[in-house]
Design an enzyme around this catalytic site. Sequence first.
Site, PDB file in Angstrom:
ATOM      1  N   SER A  14       2.651 -14.281  12.035  1.00  0.00           N
ATOM      2  CA  SER A  14       2.388 -14.412  10.598  1.00  0.00           C
ATOM      3  C   SER A  14       1.529 -15.638  10.293  1.00  0.00           C
ATOM      4  CB  SER A  14       3.706 -14.525   9.819  1.00  0.00           C
ATOM      5  OG  SER A  14       3.446 -14.841   8.470  1.00  0.00           O
ATOM      6  N   LYS A  65      11.426  -5.313   3.916  1.00  0.00           N
ATOM      7  CA  LYS A  65      11.152  -5.355   2.472  1.00  0.00           C
ATOM      8  C   LYS A  65      12.127  -4.501   1.656  1.00  0.00           C
ATOM      9  CE  LYS A  65       6.218  -6.422   2.827  1.00  0.00           C
ATOM     10  NZ  LYS A  65       4.848  -6.028   2.404  1.00  0.00           N
ATOM     11  N   ASN A  86       8.747  -8.416  -1.568  1.00  0.00           N
ATOM     12  CA  ASN A  86       8.147  -9.282  -0.547  1.00  0.00           C
ATOM     13  C   ASN A  86       8.202 -10.758  -0.921  1.00  0.00           C
ATOM     14  OD1 ASN A  86       6.151  -9.306  -2.568  1.00  0.00           O
ATOM     15  ND2 ASN A  86       4.511  -9.578  -1.063  1.00  0.00           N
ATOM     16  N   ALA A 131       2.199   0.337   3.289  1.00  0.00           N
ATOM     17  CA  ALA A 131       1.132  -0.397   2.602  1.00  0.00           C
ATOM     18  C   ALA A 131       0.510   0.414   1.480  1.00  0.00           C
ATOM     19  CB  ALA A 131       0.059  -0.810   3.604  1.00  0.00           C
ATOM     20  N   ARG A 152      -2.270  12.251   7.589  1.00  0.00           N
ATOM     21  CA  ARG A 152      -2.285  13.264   8.653  1.00  0.00           C
ATOM     22  C   ARG A 152      -1.085  14.202   8.521  1.00  0.00           C
ATOM     23  NH1 ARG A 152      -6.394  12.533  11.890  1.00  0.00           N
ATOM     24  NH2 ARG A 152      -7.258  10.454  12.273  1.00  0.00           N
ATOM     25  N   VAL A 216      -6.874  -2.703   4.045  1.00  0.00           N
ATOM     26  CA  VAL A 216      -5.779  -3.671   4.009  1.00  0.00           C
ATOM     27  C   VAL A 216      -5.628  -4.374   5.356  1.00  0.00           C
ATOM     28  CG1 VAL A 216      -4.553  -2.377   2.222  1.00  0.00           C
ATOM     29  CG2 VAL A 216      -3.963  -2.011   4.622  1.00  0.00           C
ATOM     30  N   GLY A 239      -9.081  -7.057   4.206  1.00  0.00           N
ATOM     31  CA  GLY A 239      -7.656  -7.218   3.955  1.00  0.00           C
ATOM     32  C   GLY A 239      -7.179  -8.652   3.871  1.00  0.00           C
TER      33      GLY A 239
END
Length: 281
Positions: A14, A65, A86, A131, A152, A216, A239
């Site tokens: 992160s 989350k 978040n 996302a 998909r 993103v 992103g």
Amino acid sequence: MKRVAIFGHPVIHSRSPLVHGYWLKQHGIAGDYVRHDVAPDEAEAFFARFAEQGYAGGNVTIPHKEVAFNALAEADPVARALGVANTLWLEDGRLFGANTDAPGFLSNLDVTAPGWDANPRVALVLGAGGASRAVLYGFLQRGFDKVLLANRTLARAEALAAHFGPRVVPIGWDGVSASLKEAQVVANTTSLGMKGQPPLDLDLSVLADDAVVADVVYVPLETPLLKAAKARGLRTVDGLGMLLHQAVPGFARWFGVTPQVDAGLRDLIVADLAAKGQLGA
């Protein structure tokens, strides 16, 4: 000294500590922002007892989350709409939360591609994973008449569309090419194009000349999709900006100062990406 953290599993990669550390130093604030890895089987108990963990608040990343949202005493409207949080903070020992992903996505577009939503008709969102929720919410908030959601697995897109209502129209992956012809903005929320993943291969020649292409993904910073869009002469939005802009409300909440996403901050993160060989695909 206030102590906040990024909570997730894993969190070793992160860049949130870099972002918040930059602002703490810039504003001369005595605070600490660290990484805290929370194992999935411990997450529910961790957030249920958040007031005992020694933090004033923090950010939540995958896969926690939803668990964090379920532990909240109060949630902001975006978090309630998306069912995930978040950004966390404590008020009188009670856990409050927000979702800043959608505002962060929109702020990034506003700054990078001004006027992108001047005449909001059709947006195309690629992917129906976690996302995509913030992106869908953002487009609907800005008044798009129709948001095409391609995945998909069509059933997943259909389920997500049902959550958001009739303006979100699910389509199969085989419908993407035709949808590009009417889209004013295209947002990729899939992992395609991410470092180590296959590229997202689309024929962008059918897009309108004033279309905007957003991703993103920020590792690599310039995904194959964005590279192709630039070659086509289109405005592109990476992103990284979303990561930076979504961090602003949390910092303001914890430390009482609204920070700016400036060139110095972006340069810091880009330098870190470069040092790790993550700028290009």
